[in-house]
Design a protein around this motif. Structure first.
Motif, PDB file in Angstrom:
ATOM      1  N   ARG A  70      20.222  28.516 -66.638  1.00  0.00           N
ATOM      2  CA  ARG A  70      19.779  28.886 -65.300  1.00  0.00           C
ATOM      3  C   ARG A  70      20.858  28.583 -64.263  1.00  0.00           C
ATOM      4  N   ALA A  71      21.561  27.476 -64.426  1.00  0.00           N
ATOM      5  CA  ALA A  71      22.622  27.114 -63.492  1.00  0.00           C
ATOM      6  C   ALA A  71      23.802  28.078 -63.589  1.00  0.00           C
ATOM      7  N   GLU A 113      23.915  22.654 -57.483  1.00  0.00           N
ATOM      8  CA  GLU A 113      22.696  22.866 -56.696  1.00  0.00           C
ATOM      9  C   GLU A 113      21.527  23.282 -57.586  1.00  0.00           C
ATOM     10  N   ALA A 114      21.821  23.918 -58.723  1.00  0.00           N
ATOM     11  CA  ALA A 114      20.762  24.407 -59.602  1.00  0.00           C
ATOM     12  C   ALA A 114      20.275  23.357 -60.591  1.00  0.00           C
ATOM     13  N   GLU A 142      18.052  24.727 -68.635  1.00  0.00           N
ATOM     14  CA  GLU A 142      18.524  24.401 -67.294  1.00  0.00           C
ATOM     15  C   GLU A 142      19.986  24.774 -67.110  1.00  0.00           C
ATOM     16  N   GLU A 181      23.651  31.199 -64.587  1.00  0.00           N
ATOM     17  CA  GLU A 181      23.224  32.478 -64.024  1.00  0.00           C
ATOM     18  C   GLU A 181      23.266  32.448 -62.499  1.00  0.00           C
ATOM     19  N   ARG A 182      22.843  31.335 -61.921  1.00  0.00           N
ATOM     20  CA  ARG A 182      22.850  31.222 -60.459  1.00  0.00           C
ATOM     21  C   ARG A 182      24.281  31.256 -59.928  1.00  0.00           C
ATOM     22  N   ALA A 183      25.161  30.525 -60.565  1.00  0.00           N
ATOM     23  CA  ALA A 183      26.546  30.480 -60.097  1.00  0.00           C
ATOM     24  C   ALA A 183      27.265  31.808 -60.306  1.00  0.00           C
ATOM     25  N   GLU A 212      26.254  34.658 -59.855  1.00  0.00           N
ATOM     26  CA  GLU A 212      25.967  35.619 -58.788  1.00  0.00           C
ATOM     27  C   GLU A 212      27.117  35.689 -57.787  1.00  0.00           C
ATOM     28  N   GLU A 262      27.593  25.585 -56.758  1.00  0.00           N
ATOM     29  CA  GLU A 262      26.350  26.331 -56.946  1.00  0.00           C
ATOM     30  C   GLU A 262      25.648  25.904 -58.225  1.00  0.00           C
ATOM     31  N   CYS A 300      31.458  28.225 -57.268  1.00  0.00           N
ATOM     32  CA  CYS A 300      30.585  28.335 -58.442  1.00  0.00           C
ATOM     33  C   CYS A 300      30.232  26.950 -58.984  1.00  0.00           C
TER      34      CYS A 300
END
Length: 457
Positions: free
Chosen positions: A313-314, A373-374, A310, A316-318, A320, A370, A367
């Motif tokens: 994944r967070a 949020e993930a 998790e 990687e999302r941030a 972006e 973000e 970030c």
């Protein structure tokens, strides 16, 4: 506890208890945390004669209002309080922090026989506030205005015998703070339970927090144990291939670590709870277990739990958000910081930039949000509704920091061939190394999205 502290039934407990919002499963069943289920049950109805908090205060959905009402009731009954506690150590520290921030309003309400408008609008003042107490108001003022908070619990609640809260697992990080505020009062972890099952009790409650162990009660469920060196990752329920390696309660070995597997009256069949336990010894013939950790969990401040997948994944999302600035995250690690209350997640980023433009503060602040949020719904609920977790922080470190981290690990005996960047750090020297390399720090500028489920009734 009565064996160690006779007469507990002659006083009350100041327990800070809170409910959380419920949700509905696709089939229409109510889903909520175990403690909320207990507090809203028929068995919990009626006056809580051995608690200072009225049931209405406990069931108040607004955490801040609930805390205020429970604190007022605890102060007004200060001489009756024989034990102070909360479900988790972090919750008890939140209560002390609340007192630090709100003692002036609390003092004024006690002196004026009223509650703050934001609280009293939800049902009026409790009966205990319907008489003035200028002496208590003066004591609160005298004890709190100096800013000296060491031993504040026995100073305000002088008859307190012990602090009752969980201090094992992720809660162990809060022990020094509890000892500071508790002024030498014993820290007691009485029992070990989860939403899936009640496991056991601490039959040596006055032991050192580092030595807490629980004797499993075999009538609570059927308990089996999977040696941790034999377990596979990512399984919720023990697969058939693990059945041959399962050990029952009577055959565990002292000193060995196991993942607990339960079959319950409620219908769970060989369910892997995710807790790793170590056999600490025996009470007569019954094994005693020390809670070691949650399996695969990296970060936890209260009841929130974030694993490596998790967190990845967070990140990687941030990351972006960094692409338009020709930047990316070269390496990262994390730390659950509890120096302030509430605690919060700290993520260390080493950035790789390929352009001339530096990544701005606004982008890095974004970030942080973000990443939040993930993360899972429990984390976001505790950020938004409960306030038990603080804003996520990203600390950007200078280039080469993670090479220094590797050099430090190798100097301590790690193999350069097998070294992997730890995704969570806890050792003080490692945290000091990382903090010495920080070039900027950024916090989430807002709250992540979280909406409580609507009730159908």
């Amino acid at each position: 506890m009565n064996l160690h502290f006779p007469g507990l039934d002659k006083g009350k407990g100041l327990y800070f208890l809170f409910v959380k919002s419920e949700s509905k499963t696709p089939g229409g069943l109510t889903a909520w945390p175990m403690m909320t289920s207990i507090y809203k049950s028929e068995q919990f109805k009626g006056p809580l004669r051995d608690h200072t908090s009225p049931r209405a205060a406990v069931l108040c959905a607004d955490t801040s209002q609930s805390m205020y009402a429970q604190m007022v009731c605890g102060l007004c009954q200060r001489h009756d309080v024989l034990r102070v506690g909360a479900a988790f150590a972090s919750g008890l520290l939140r209560a002390i922090r609340f007192l630090q921030l709100n003692w002036e309003q609390l003092r004024a309400d006690i002196e004026a026989r009223t509650l703050a408008p934001c609280v009293s609008g939800r049902g009026g003042s409790p009966p205990i506030l319907r008489r003035p107490d200028p002496e208590l108001a003066q004591l609160v003022r005298d004890e709190c205005r100096t800013g000296e908070w060491a031993g504040i619990i026995p100073r305000i609640w002088p008859n307190t015998r012990y602090l009752d809260t969980i201090v094992t697992g992720a809660m162990a990080q809060y022990v020094p703070a509890l000892e500071y505020y508790g002024g030498g009062l014993p820290l007691v972890s009485t029992s070990y339970a989860s939403s899936e099952c009640y496991f056991g009790i601490n039959l040596q409650p006055l032991c050192n927090p580092t030595d807490v162990s629980y004797t499993i009660m075999p009538n609570m469920a059927y308990f089996e144990f999977l040696p941790v060196d034999d377990t596979t990752t990512g399984e919720a329920v023990a697969p058939e291939g693990d059945a041959a390696r399962l050990v029952d309660l009577a055959r565990v070995e002292a000193g060995r670590e196991y993942e607990v597997v339960i079959t319950t009256y409620a219908g769970l069949n060989r369910y892997r709870v995710g807790d790793v336990l170590r056999v600490a010894g025996y009470h007569n013939a019954a094994p005693r277990f020390t809670f070691v950790r949650r399996k695969n969990v990296l970060l936890s401040v209260e009841s929130d739990k974030i694993d490596e997948v998790e967190l990845q994944r967070a990140v990687e999302r941030a990351s972006e958000l960094l692409r338009p600035h020709c930047a990316s995250v070269a390496e990262y690690t994390s730390h659950a910081c509890t120096k302030r209350i509430p605690g919060h997640y700290v993520i260390y980023w080493e950035l790789l930039t390929t352009g001339d433009e530096a990544v701005g503060k606004e982008t890095l602040d974004g970030c942080c949000l973000e990443m939040e949020e993930a993360l899972n719904a429990v984390y976001r609920q505790e950020r938004v509704a409960d306030g038990s977790v603080g804003p996520l922080e990203i600390r950007v470190v200078r280039p080469g920091t993670f090479e220094e981290l590797m050099d430090y690990a190798i100097s301590c005996g790690a193999s350069i061939n097998q070294y992997k960047v730890p995704r969570c750090v806890a050792l003080p020297p490692v945290i000091e190394l990382l903090d010495s390399c920080v070039v900027s720090a950024h916090f989430s500028p807002g709250l992540p999205h979280w909406t409580p489920a609507r009730r159908n009734d």
